[in-house]
Design a protein around this motif. Structure first.
Motif, mmCIF file in Angstrom:
data_model
loop_
_atom_site.group_PDB
_atom_site.id
_atom_site.type_symbol
_atom_site.label_atom_id
_atom_site.label_comp_id
_atom_site.label_asym_id
_atom_site.label_seq_id
_atom_site.Cartn_x
_atom_site.Cartn_y
_atom_site.Cartn_z
ATOM 1 N N GLU A 212 0.829 -1.214 0.000
ATOM 2 C CA GLU A 212 0.000 0.000 0.000
ATOM 3 C C GLU A 212 0.863 1.262 0.000
ATOM 4 O O GLU A 212 0.565 2.218 -0.712
ATOM 5 N N GLU B 24 2.310 1.685 -3.470
ATOM 6 C CA GLU B 24 1.325 2.246 -4.404
ATOM 7 C C GLU B 24 1.156 3.749 -4.195
ATOM 8 O O GLU B 24 1.036 4.502 -5.163
ATOM 9 N N ASN C 64 2.121 6.417 -7.069
ATOM 10 C CA ASN C 64 1.131 7.398 -7.518
ATOM 11 C C ASN C 64 1.670 8.818 -7.345
ATOM 12 O O ASN C 64 1.488 9.674 -8.214
#
Length: 91
Positions: A13, A16, A20
């Protein structure tokens, strides 16, 4: 914190979120990254990929630290094989 500690603490997580942030230049809440933050995030993303990326895409760091480059033809073949069962709407 050394590299091994960083990678041990980084969850998928977190990866990610960092990925991003690097791609968009913003944190999820919309705050812009400074150049220093973007550089640090990019390094962390590349380190994570070098440890965990078993299916490297075009211009990524594959597991083991090797940089993976795929041609357009290779990417097209990969895309077509993964989309094989998806019906395509034709006009």
């Amino acid at each position: 914190m050394d590299i091994d500690q960083l990678l041990a603490a980084m969850t998928p997580e977190v990866y990610e979120r960092l990925l991003n942030a690097v791609e968009t230049g913003k944190w999820p809440e919309g705050t812009a990254l400074s150049q220093e933050q973007r550089d640090s995030c990019m390094q962390a993303v590349m380190l994570y990929q070098s440890k965990h990326n078993e299916e490297a895409q075009h211009m990524t760091v594959a597991a083991g630290g090797e940089i993976s480059f795929k041609s357009k033809m290779e990417l097209k073949k990969q895309f077509m094989s993964s989309a094989g069962d998806i019906p395509i709407k034709q006009d």
